[in-house]
Scaffold this motif. Structure first.
Motif, short mmCIF file in Angstrom:
data_model
loop_
_atom_site.label_atom_id
_atom_site.label_comp_id
_atom_site.label_asym_id
_atom_site.label_seq_id
_atom_site.Cartn_x
_atom_site.Cartn_y
_atom_site.Cartn_z
N PHE A 1 -0.24 -23.68 24.78
CA PHE A 1 -1.64 -23.72 24.37
C PHE A 1 -2.53 -23.95 25.57
CE2 PHE A 1 0.50 -24.14 20.40
CZ PHE A 1 -0.35 -23.53 19.49
N LEU A 2 -3.63 -23.21 25.60
CA LEU A 2 -4.59 -23.28 26.69
C LEU A 2 -5.86 -24.01 26.28
CD1 LEU A 2 -4.24 -19.56 27.84
CD2 LEU A 2 -2.97 -21.55 28.67
N ALA A 3 -5.93 -24.44 25.03
CA ALA A 3 -7.09 -25.15 24.51
C ALA A 3 -6.62 -26.10 23.41
CB ALA A 3 -8.14 -24.17 23.96
N ALA B 1 0.05 -28.27 18.15
CA ALA B 1 -0.38 -27.42 19.26
C ALA B 1 0.26 -27.92 20.55
CB ALA B 1 -1.90 -27.41 19.37
N ALA B 2 1.54 -27.65 20.71
CA ALA B 2 2.29 -28.08 21.88
C ALA B 2 3.19 -26.93 22.33
CB ALA B 2 3.11 -29.32 21.57
N ALA B 3 3.57 -26.96 23.59
CA ALA B 3 4.48 -25.93 24.10
C ALA B 3 5.76 -25.93 23.27
CB ALA B 3 4.80 -26.19 25.57
N THR B 4 6.13 -24.76 22.78
CA THR B 4 7.26 -24.66 21.85
C THR B 4 8.07 -23.41 22.16
OG1 THR B 4 5.93 -25.71 20.12
CG2 THR B 4 7.93 -24.57 19.42
N ARG B 5 9.37 -23.56 22.11
CA ARG B 5 10.27 -22.43 22.24
C ARG B 5 10.56 -21.88 20.85
NH1 ARG B 5 13.69 -20.48 26.14
NH2 ARG B 5 15.57 -19.40 25.44
N LEU B 6 10.36 -20.60 20.67
CA LEU B 6 10.53 -19.96 19.37
C LEU B 6 11.79 -19.11 19.37
CD1 LEU B 6 6.86 -18.68 19.00
CD2 LEU B 6 7.82 -20.75 17.96
N GLU B 7 12.50 -19.13 18.26
CA GLU B 7 13.68 -18.29 18.09
C GLU B 7 13.45 -17.42 16.87
OE1 GLU B 7 17.27 -20.54 18.06
OE2 GLU B 7 16.90 -21.46 20.02
N GLY B 8 13.06 -16.19 17.11
CA GLY B 8 12.75 -15.28 16.03
C GLY B 8 13.91 -14.37 15.69
#
Length: 226
Positions: free
Chosen positions: A144-146, A177-184
């Protein structure tokens, strides 16, 4: 201001830029995904410092006293002029400093996997909200940048559009709203100008498997070198 992207990102995150510099930097972030990525990484790297430091105003004259102390510090004597005992006293301190510097350098240079595409997601006002890095191996990273406010009865969901035939596909849901690793799910290799977006959905995610809520940010992916 330094021209090195990482140093510029640190200056921006730490609030060291003048207002006009910051405005110009934000405009560049919209055009340069790599710069937005550097800002997101700087936020992640500096977050522990930000959370651990109490808010306090510097005492009056603090900066002037620091400058005066630096100016008054005598230069270190040349190594060839140091007599034996002082040289031995300096050695542990120099070794400690060298070890600390080596640790910092290794931390900065630790290799990381490179994403295949990066998408900067903008809100309807054109302000960067988040960035998605897609690695093409069923995993992606969102940063997130904001500051993004999420109602307690809602959740965020990340989407991409691999093709018009497939339609939008969920990459995962976010609880904060935090940096998150996604596994799609398994998807085709991400392509340039592929659409990514984040929407607000009911808790647990969209009930239809398609975006249903308002869009928090969206953007087209940019291919990365290599």
């Amino acid at each position: 201001m330094s021209l090195d992207p990482r140093e510029m990102a640190d200056d921006y995150v730490l609030g060291l830029m003048e207002p006009l510099e910051a405005a110009g930097f934000e405009a560049r972030m919209e055009r340069e995904p790599a710069l937005a990525r550097a800002v997101a990484q700087a936020r992640d790297r500096l977050l522990p410092l930000d959370l651990s430091a109490p808010v306090a105003a510097l005492p009056p004259g603090f900066a002037e006293r620091v400058r005066a102390a630096i100016a008054a510090e005598p230069p270190a004597p040349a190594a060839t002029n140091l007599p034996g005992p002082p040289a031995r006293r300096w050695a542990p301190a120099l070794a400690a400093c060298a070890g600390l510097l080596a640790g910092l350098v290794l931390g900065w240079q630790r290799p990381e996997p490179e994403p295949l595409v990066i998408a900067v997601l903008l809100d309807d006002q054109g302000v960067p909200q988040a960035m998605v890095e897609d690695y093409g191996d069923d995993t992606a990273q969102v940063r997130f940048l904001a500051d993004v406010a999420v109602p307690p009865d809602r959740t965020m969901q990340v989407w991409t559009l691999p093709s018009a035939e497939m339609g939008p596909v969920s990459l995962g849901i976010l609880t904060e709203a935090a940096a998150t690793r996604l596994e799609g799910p398994p998807l085709p290799r991400p392509a340039g100008r592929q659409l990514y977006e984040i929407t607000l959905e009911p808790l647990g995610g969209s009930p239809t498997g398609r975006p249903t809520g308002p869009i928090l940010g969206k953007g087209l992916a940019a291919l990365q070198d290599g």
